[in-house]
Design a protein around this motif. Structure first.
Motif, PDB file in Angstrom:
ATOM      1  N   ILE A  55       4.554   3.173  -9.321  1.00 44.86           N
ATOM      2  CA  ILE A  55       5.194   2.251 -10.257  1.00 44.86           C
ATOM      3  C   ILE A  55       4.144   1.457 -11.034  1.00 44.86           C
ATOM      4  CG2 ILE A  55       6.651   0.193 -10.410  1.00 44.86           C
ATOM      5  CD1 ILE A  55       8.270   1.376  -8.053  1.00 44.86           C
ATOM      6  N   VAL A  56       3.117   0.978 -10.358  1.00 43.03           N
ATOM      7  CA  VAL A  56       2.040   0.240 -11.030  1.00 43.03           C
ATOM      8  C   VAL A  56       1.359   1.128 -12.061  1.00 43.03           C
ATOM      9  CG1 VAL A  56      -0.214  -0.831 -10.692  1.00 43.03           C
ATOM     10  CG2 VAL A  56       1.668  -1.393  -9.159  1.00 43.03           C
TER      11      VAL A  56
ATOM     12  N   THR B 265       0.808  -1.211   0.000  1.00 43.74           N
ATOM     13  CA  THR B 265       0.000   0.000   0.000  1.00 43.74           C
ATOM     14  C   THR B 265       0.850   1.274   0.000  1.00 43.74           C
ATOM     15  OG1 THR B 265      -0.168  -0.075   2.405  1.00 43.74           O
ATOM     16  CG2 THR B 265      -1.923  -1.125   1.145  1.00 43.74           C
ATOM     17  N   SER B 266       2.154   1.141  -0.140  1.00 41.76           N
ATOM     18  CA  SER B 266       3.027   2.302  -0.193  1.00 41.76           C
ATOM     19  C   SER B 266       2.726   3.119  -1.450  1.00 41.76           C
ATOM     20  CB  SER B 266       4.481   1.851  -0.209  1.00 41.76           C
ATOM     21  OG  SER B 266       5.332   2.936  -0.480  1.00 41.76           O
ATOM     22  N   ILE B 267       2.839   4.416  -1.359  1.00 40.56           N
ATOM     23  CA  ILE B 267       2.536   5.299  -2.480  1.00 40.56           C
ATOM     24  C   ILE B 267       3.468   5.027  -3.653  1.00 40.56           C
ATOM     25  CG2 ILE B 267       3.971   7.197  -1.656  1.00 40.56           C
ATOM     26  CD1 ILE B 267       0.620   7.589  -3.428  1.00 40.56           C
TER      27      ILE B 267
END
Length: 80
Positions: A11-12, A4-6
């Motif tokens: 990147i996704v 859940t990191s920003i």
């Protein structure tokens, strides 16, 4: 630090933009939204059909069990 990191989401998002391109992304998301709406409408129709006061359920007739005796009769019919 999980998924859940920003930075993971950034990147996704970049990978998705590279795969689909900025021009195709709105179309893909629109198609996805139409599919979700159609799915919800289908579920709603099924619920209304089941709740209808005079609705009858579909009855599927029983099929004969696949027993050894049944298979033996089938083999005799083919051979004889």
């Amino acid at each position: 630090m999980g998924f859940t990191s920003i930075w993971h989401w950034v990147i996704v998002l970049l990978i998705v933009l590279l795969l689909f391109g900025a021009g195709k992304l709105p179309k893909v998301m629109g198609d996805l939204a139409k599919g979700a709406k159609a799915f919800k409408a289908g579920l709603k129709d099924d619920d209304e059909d089941a709740a209808a006061p005079g609705a009858t359920a579909k009855v599927i007739p029983n099929q004969p069990a696949n027993t050894v005796d049944h298979a033996a009769k089938k083999d005799e019919a083919v051979r004889g």
